[in-house]
Design a protein around this motif. Structure first.
Motif, PDB file in Angstrom:
ATOM      1  N   ARG A   1       0.848  -1.181   0.000  1.00 45.04           N
ATOM      2  CA  ARG A   1       0.000   0.000   0.000  1.00 45.04           C
ATOM      3  C   ARG A   1       0.890   1.240   0.000  1.00 45.04           C
ATOM      4  N   ARG A   2       0.271   2.388  -0.053  1.00 44.98           N
ATOM      5  CA  ARG A   2       0.983   3.657  -0.112  1.00 44.98           C
ATOM      6  C   ARG A   2       1.991   3.746   1.040  1.00 44.98           C
ATOM      7  N   GLY A   3       3.221   4.148   0.696  1.00 47.35           N
ATOM      8  CA  GLY A   3       4.279   4.244   1.693  1.00 47.35           C
ATOM      9  C   GLY A   3       5.262   3.081   1.664  1.00 47.35           C
ATOM     10  N   ASP A   4       4.911   1.981   0.941  1.00 47.97           N
ATOM     11  CA  ASP A   4       5.803   0.829   0.852  1.00 47.97           C
ATOM     12  C   ASP A   4       6.854   1.037  -0.228  1.00 47.97           C
ATOM     13  N   SER A   5       7.992   0.383  -0.047  1.00 44.39           N
ATOM     14  CA  SER A   5       9.058   0.409  -1.035  1.00 44.39           C
ATOM     15  C   SER A   5       9.640  -0.995  -1.133  1.00 44.39           C
ATOM     16  N   ILE A   6       9.904  -1.466  -2.364  1.00 45.86           N
ATOM     17  CA  ILE A   6      10.414  -2.822  -2.592  1.00 45.86           C
ATOM     18  C   ILE A   6      11.732  -2.727  -3.349  1.00 45.86           C
ATOM     19  N   ASP A   7      12.761  -3.417  -2.856  1.00 46.24           N
ATOM     20  CA  ASP A   7      14.004  -3.558  -3.605  1.00 46.24           C
ATOM     21  C   ASP A   7      13.953  -4.872  -4.370  1.00 46.24           C
ATOM     22  N   VAL A   8      14.046  -4.788  -5.690  1.00 42.19           N
ATOM     23  CA  VAL A   8      13.827  -5.942  -6.561  1.00 42.19           C
ATOM     24  C   VAL A   8      15.140  -6.319  -7.243  1.00 42.19           C
ATOM     25  N   ARG A   9      15.466  -7.616  -7.269  1.00 40.51           N
ATOM     26  CA  ARG A   9      16.538  -8.162  -8.112  1.00 40.51           C
ATOM     27  C   ARG A   9      15.980  -9.425  -8.758  1.00 40.51           C
ATOM     28  N   MET A  10      15.685  -9.368 -10.039  1.00 46.09           N
ATOM     29  CA  MET A  10      15.106 -10.522 -10.707  1.00 46.09           C
ATOM     30  C   MET A  10      15.366 -10.456 -12.201  1.00 46.09           C
ATOM     31  N   GLY A  11      15.283 -11.617 -12.838  1.00 43.23           N
ATOM     32  CA  GLY A  11      15.375 -11.709 -14.279  1.00 43.23           C
ATOM     33  C   GLY A  11      13.997 -11.741 -14.904  1.00 43.23           C
ATOM     34  N   THR A  12      13.813 -11.033 -15.994  1.00 44.68           N
ATOM     35  CA  THR A  12      12.528 -10.986 -16.674  1.00 44.68           C
ATOM     36  C   THR A  12      12.782 -10.766 -18.164  1.00 44.68           C
ATOM     37  N   ALA A  13      11.727 -10.615 -18.913  1.00 45.65           N
ATOM     38  CA  ALA A  13      11.848 -10.397 -20.351  1.00 45.65           C
ATOM     39  C   ALA A  13      11.013  -9.181 -20.733  1.00 45.65           C
ATOM     40  N   GLY A  14      11.361  -8.588 -21.862  1.00 44.58           N
ATOM     41  CA  GLY A  14      10.624  -7.428 -22.338  1.00 44.58           C
ATOM     42  C   GLY A  14      10.805  -7.275 -23.837  1.00 44.58           C
ATOM     43  N   TYR A  15      10.485  -6.083 -24.338  1.00 45.99           N
ATOM     44  CA  TYR A  15      10.666  -5.830 -25.760  1.00 45.99           C
ATOM     45  C   TYR A  15      11.107  -4.387 -25.969  1.00 45.99           C
ATOM     46  N   VAL A  16      11.626  -4.122 -27.174  1.00 45.58           N
ATOM     47  CA  VAL A  16      12.230  -2.830 -27.508  1.00 45.58           C
ATOM     48  C   VAL A  16      11.343  -2.126 -28.533  1.00 45.58           C
ATOM     49  N   THR A  17      11.209  -0.819 -28.384  1.00 47.59           N
ATOM     50  CA  THR A  17      10.422  -0.055 -29.352  1.00 47.59           C
ATOM     51  C   THR A  17      10.927   1.378 -29.397  1.00 47.59           C
ATOM     52  N   SER A  18      10.211   2.209 -30.186  1.00 47.00           N
ATOM     53  CA  SER A  18      10.543   3.636 -30.337  1.00 47.00           C
ATOM     54  C   SER A  18      11.981   3.834 -30.789  1.00 47.00           C
ATOM     55  N   GLY A  19      12.353   3.105 -31.843  1.00 43.49           N
ATOM     56  CA  GLY A  19      13.694   3.276 -32.392  1.00 43.49           C
ATOM     57  C   GLY A  19      14.787   2.869 -31.433  1.00 43.49           C
ATOM     58  N   THR A  20      14.547   1.801 -30.648  1.00 40.46           N
ATOM     59  CA  THR A  20      15.478   1.217 -29.651  1.00 40.46           C
ATOM     60  C   THR A  20      15.743   2.147 -28.474  1.00 40.46           C
ATOM     61  N   LYS A  21      14.845   3.099 -28.224  1.00 39.81           N
ATOM     62  CA  LYS A  21      15.022   4.002 -27.084  1.00 39.81           C
ATOM     63  C   LYS A  21      14.193   3.595 -25.868  1.00 39.81           C
ATOM     64  N   GLU A  22      13.196   2.712 -26.046  1.00 38.24           N
ATOM     65  CA  GLU A  22      12.313   2.348 -24.938  1.00 38.24           C
ATOM     66  C   GLU A  22      12.306   0.832 -24.761  1.00 38.24           C
ATOM     67  N   PHE A  23      12.440   0.405 -23.484  1.00 37.41           N
ATOM     68  CA  PHE A  23      12.448  -1.014 -23.139  1.00 37.41           C
ATOM     69  C   PHE A  23      11.270  -1.266 -22.179  1.00 37.41           C
ATOM     70  N   TYR A  24      10.350  -2.115 -22.578  1.00 36.80           N
ATOM     71  CA  TYR A  24       9.160  -2.415 -21.792  1.00 36.80           C
ATOM     72  C   TYR A  24       9.347  -3.770 -21.102  1.00 36.80           C
ATOM     73  N   PHE A  25       9.056  -3.841 -19.794  1.00 38.04           N
ATOM     74  CA  PHE A  25       9.070  -5.125 -19.098  1.00 38.04           C
ATOM     75  C   PHE A  25       8.151  -5.036 -17.883  1.00 38.04           C
ATOM     76  N   THR A  26       7.842  -6.180 -17.279  1.00 38.32           N
ATOM     77  CA  THR A  26       6.893  -6.252 -16.173  1.00 38.32           C
ATOM     78  C   THR A  26       7.525  -6.985 -14.998  1.00 38.32           C
ATOM     79  N   ILE A  27       7.316  -6.461 -13.776  1.00 41.13           N
ATOM     80  CA  ILE A  27       7.770  -7.086 -12.537  1.00 41.13           C
ATOM     81  C   ILE A  27       6.536  -7.633 -11.806  1.00 41.13           C
ATOM     82  N   PRO A  28       6.382  -8.963 -11.696  1.00 44.85           N
ATOM     83  CA  PRO A  28       5.249  -9.508 -10.936  1.00 44.85           C
ATOM     84  C   PRO A  28       5.461  -9.289  -9.440  1.00 44.85           C
ATOM     85  N   LEU A  29       4.373  -9.123  -8.714  1.00 43.63           N
ATOM     86  CA  LEU A  29       4.433  -8.879  -7.277  1.00 43.63           C
ATOM     87  C   LEU A  29       3.930 -10.108  -6.523  1.00 43.63           C
TER      88      LEU A  29
END
Length: 685
Positions: free
Chosen positions: A580-608
Motif C-alpha cells: 500500500r501507499r508508503g511501501d518500497s520494494i528492492d527488486v533483483r530478478m530476471g525478466t523479459a521485455g521488448y524494444v520499441t521507439s527506435g530502440t530508445k524504450e524497453f518495456y518489461f513487467t515485474i510480478p508482485l
C-alpha cells in the motif's frame, strides 16, 4: 618483389640475330611455398637484310630447361624474314622455394635451324632471385578451452629449426602482451589468472594468442594468431574479510548485560571485495532465523533479534560474476521473556497460620513468578497490594527482589472486613516492563444474607450494595433466564451451553469456553451460521467456518492496516499481506521485455508477490539498474546500465509494468524481445 628478369644474346652472321629469354613471376603462395612463373624464349633479326627461314618444321629444334627440368623439346617452322619475332617456346608453372622461403630460379634454352648459312643455332641462359616467401609459423593449441591458472601447449613448428618466436596475447582489440621470447618449439603456457580482470562480469571469454617468427633479427611475415577460449575457475570468487556486530538500542547499550533476546537490535558491518576485477552487487545478512538483503556492506535491523543462545550471524555476498562467498561469526544472546506470573490465588483464612475459613478476616495469597535474570544484570522485583473493591488507593502487603518465587503470603493481622470484598494485586517487573494480575476476594461466605436497611440480599456472601441482589456462588440456570435490561459482567463469563443475545453484552472480564465452543450469528431469514470456532479439536481458532462449510458467505478482515502475526517461539513476526501507499520494494530478478521507439524504450513487467491496495501511484528508480541482453549480445555494455528515466504503472493490482527510457538510440534490435536482469526500487506513494 622481383617480378621479372630478361637476358639477350646474339647469334648468326655477325650477331645480326638476337635470342631473348624472359622470366616473369605471376604470383606467390605462402601456403604452398611456391611461385608461379612464366618463362618465354624468342628470337628476331635486327635487319630486314638478314631473314633466315626454314618452313620445314622437322629441320628445326627448340629446347628449354627451367629449374633443371626440360620443359620444352619440340620441332617447329622458323621464319625471321621482315624482322619478325619468332616465339620459340613458353612455359608457365609453379616453382617450389626452399624451406626458408628463398629461391634462385635458373632457366636455359637453345634452338637450331637448318638450310641457312647465316643462322644455324643459338643458346641462352637466364636466372632470377625470387622474392623470399614469408614462412611465418602458424600456432596451434593443445585445447580450445582452458581455465585461467591452468596450462595450454602452444604448438610451434617452424619451417626452419633455427628460427625463433615471440609469443603474445591480447584481450579484444587491446594491446599485445608479450609472455615468451626466443621460442623454437612447442611452449607450455600457464594462462595467468590476472586475465580475469578483463572479464569482471563474466565467467568465460576469449583471448587471442599471437606469434611472431624471426630469422635472426628479421621478422618473417606478419603476426600469426589463434583464439583461445578461457574460463574463470570457481576459485576466483569474492571474499568477506570481516563481520562485526554492534548494539543499536541505547537502553541495551547502557544496560551492560550484553545482547538480549527481543530487545537487542543489531547493526551488522562487513568488509568484502570482488576478485580479479569483479565487484560486489549484493549482500545477504542472516541473523539466526532472520534474513535481510541490502546493496551496501552494512545493515541495521529494524526489528529486535528473535533468537537466544549462540546466534550465528552470516554475511553472504554476490559479485558481478554471480559468485558468492560468506563469513560467519557468533554472538551470545541472553534469553529473555517478560516477567511471567505462573500462579496467583487469593482467599480468606481464619488466622495468621492460614486456617481454612471462608468467612475469616485474614488474607492468604499463593503466588509464583519468574523473571529473566540476564546473568544477574536484570532487575527482578515484585509487590503484593490490596484494596477494598471500589477504592482507588492500594495498600502494600509485601515486596522484594527476586528472579523467581513460589510461595504463600498470609497476613499477620486481620485485614478483611467480613462485609466487604477486596482486590488483591501482584506486580512483577524487571528493567524493561512489568506484569500485573488482579484477583478478587469476596465478602464472608453466607448461604443467605440480607440487610433490610440497604434493601439488599445476597447468596453465598454478605450484601455490599444497596438495592442489589448479589450471588457469590456458581449459578446454574436450567432454563432460559430473561434480562429485561443490560447485562454487565465484571469478571469471567464461562459458557457451557449457548449464549443467545438480542442485545449487547458488556464485558469487563474474560469469556471462558470449553473446547469446540462456537459463536453463531442469525441471518434475517432465521438461519444460524457458525462464524467462529474457539479451540477446536486441534486447539485452533477458525473464523468464517460456518460460511465456508455452507459455501454461502464471505469473511472480511477490516482495519486501517491488517497484519498477520505468527510465531513458533516466544517472539513473533507480523506480516502485512499486501502493498500500500508508503511501501518500497528492492527488486533483483530476471525478466523479459521488448524494444520499441527506435530502440530508445524497453518495456518489461515485474510480478508482485502480494496485491496492491488503495490505488497508490508507483515510481521506479535504479539500485544498480539493468543488465540487458539480446541475440547473444549485451545491450549498451556488458555491465549494469541505468536508463535516463523510468515510467511505471500498476497492472491489475498484482504487477508493475516498467518502461526504461534512453535519450539516444541503443544497439538493440527494434521491436524485438530482450532479456533483462533488473535491480531496481519500486516505491508506492
Amino acid at each position: 618483389m622481383a617480378t621479372s628478369a630478361k637476358n639477350e644474346t646474339t647469334c648468326g652472321y655477325n650477331g645480326h640475330y638476337h635470342l631473348y629469354m624472359a622470366i616473369k613471376v605471376n604470383s606467390q603462395n605462402a601456403n604452398t611455398n611456391q611461385s608461379n612463373v612464366t618463362v618465354t624464349m624468342y628470337a628476331k633479326s635486327d635487319s630486314s637484310s638478314y631473314g633466315a627461314y626454314n618452313l620445314d618444321a622437322s629441320g628445326n629444334t627448340v629446347k628449354m630447361t627451367v629449374n633443371s627440368k626440360q620443359v620444352v623439346s619440340k620441332t617447329m617452322a622458323m621464319d625471321f624474314r621482315n624482322r619478325a619475332t619468332v616465339n620459340l617456346g613458353s612455359w608457365t608453372g609453379n616453382i617450389s622455394h626452399g624451406a626458408d622461403g628463398k629461391k634462385t630460379l635458373a632457366c636455359s634454352g637453345s634452338f637450331s635451324i637448318s638450310g641457312s648459312s647465316y643462322l644455324s643455332n643459338g643458346s641462352i641462359s637466364c636466372s632470377i632471385v625470387l622474392d623470399q616467401i614469408p614462412r611465418a609459423t602458424k600456432p596451434t593449441l593443445s585445447a580450445s578451452t582452458v581455465a585461467l591458472g591452468s596450462a595450454v601447449t602452444i604448438g610451434i613448428a617452424p619451417a626452419v629449426s633455427t628460427w625463433t618466436h615471440n609469443l603474445y596475447y591480447r584481450v579484444g582489440t587491446g594491446s599485445w602482451v608479450r609472455f615468451a621470447t626466443g621460442v623454437k618449439s612447442n611452449y607450455a603456457w600457464a594462462v595467468p589468472l590476472a586475465i580475469a580482470d578483463n572479464f569482471p562480469s563474466a565467467t568465460s571469454g576469449t583471448i587471442t594468442i599471437g606469434v611472431n617468427t624471426y630469422n635472426g633479427s628479421t621478422l618473417i611475415g606478419g603476426t600469426q594468431t589463434i583464439n583461445l577460449n578461457i574460463t574463470i575457475p570457481a576459485s576466483v570468487a569474492p571474499s568477506v574479510s570481516s563481520v562485526s556486530v554492534s548494539e543499536r538500542e541505547q537502553p541495551i547499550q547502557l544496560f551492560g548485560a550484553g545482547y538480549v533476546q527481543g530487545k537487542s537490535r543489531f547493526l551488522v558491518n562487513s568488509s568484502a571485495s570482488g576478485a580479479y576485477g569483479s565487484w560486489i552487487t549484493g549482500y545477504r545478512f542472516d541473523v539466526g532465523s532472520q534474513s535481510y538483503t541490502n546493496t551496501s556492506n552494512s545493515y541495521e535491523m529494524q526489528e529486535t533479534v528473535r533468537d537466544s543462545g549462540t546466534v550465528t550471524i552470516k554475511v553472504t555476498v554476490t559479485d558481478s560474476r554471480g559468485r558468492t562467498a560468506s563469513r560467519s561469526i557468533t554472538v551470545s544472546v541472553l534469553p529473555y521473556s517478560v516477567p511471567q506470573i505462573t500462579g496467583f490465588d487469593c482467599s480468606r483464612c481464619g488466622d495468621a497460620k492460614g486456617t481454612v475459613n471462608n468467612s475469616g478476616e485474614f488474607l492468604k495469597v499463593y503466588m509464583a513468578f519468574s523473571v529473566s535474570s540476564l546473568n544477574n544484570n536484570n532487575t527482578g522485583k515484585y509487590k503484593l497490594e490490596y484494596c477494598q473493591t471500589g477504592a482507588s488507593s492500594w495498600t502494600a502487603l509485601t515486596s522484594g527482589d527476586s528472579y523467581s518465587y513460589s510461595g504463600t503470603f498470609i497476613s499477620s493481622t486481620a485485614l478483611l472486613n467480613s462485609a466487604n470484598s477486596y482486590k488483591v494485586r501482584l506486580t512483577v517487573w524487571d528493567s524493561f516492563t512489568s506484569s500485573v494480575i488482579v484477583r478478587e476476594v469476596g465478602t464472608a461466605v453466607r448461604l443467605l444474607s440480607y440487610i433490610v436497611k440497604k434493601t439488599a440480599i445476597a447468596i453465598g456472601k454478605i450484601p455490599e450494595k444497596d438495592s442489589t441482589f448479589e450471588v457469590a456462588l456458581e449459578t446454574v440456570f436450567n432454563r432460559y433466564a430473561s434480562f429485561m435490561s443490560g447485562v454487565g459482567i465484571a469478571g469471567d463469563l464461562k459458557a457451557y451451553g449457548n449464549i443467545n443475545a438480542n442485545r449487547d453484552i458488556g464485558l469487563a472480564g474474560n469469556i471462558w469456553t470449553t473446547n469446540q465452543s462456537k459463536i453463531y450469528s442469525t441471518n434475517v431469514d432465521g438461519k444460524q451460521k457458525v462464524v467462529m470456532v474457539l479451540c477446536d479439536s486441534d486447539n485452533d481458532l477458525s473464523i468464517g467456518y460456518g460460511s465456508w462449510i455452507n459455501k454461502d458467505g464471505d469473511t472480511y478482515l477490516r482495519g486501517r492496516d491488517v497484519y498477520l502475526g505468527a510465531s513458533s517461539t516466544a517472539s513473533y513476526t507480523t506480516y502485512r499481506p499486501y502493498y500500500r501507499r508508503g511501501d518500497s520494494i528492492d527488486v533483483r530478478m530476471g525478466t523479459a521485455g521488448y524494444v520499441t521507439s527506435g530502440t530508445k524504450e524497453f518495456y518489461f513487467t515485474i510480478p508482485l508477490g502480494k496485491p496492491v491496495v488503495g490505488n497508490p501511484s508507483v515510481s521506479v528508480s535504479s539500485i544498480n539498474g539493468l543488465i540487458i541482453r539480446q541475440n547473444s549480445k549485451y545491450i549498451i555494455k556488458s555491465d549494469w546500465v541505468q536508463p535516463d528515466r523510468y515510467s511505471a504503472y500498476i497492472r491489475n493490482n498484482n504487477a508493475v509494468s516498467v518502461i526504461a527510457f534512453w535519450n539516444n538510440t541503443t544497439n538493440a534490435e527494434n521491436n524485438s524481445p530482450v532479456g533483462i536482469d533488473a535491480n531496481i526500487r519500486i516505491t508506492f506513494s
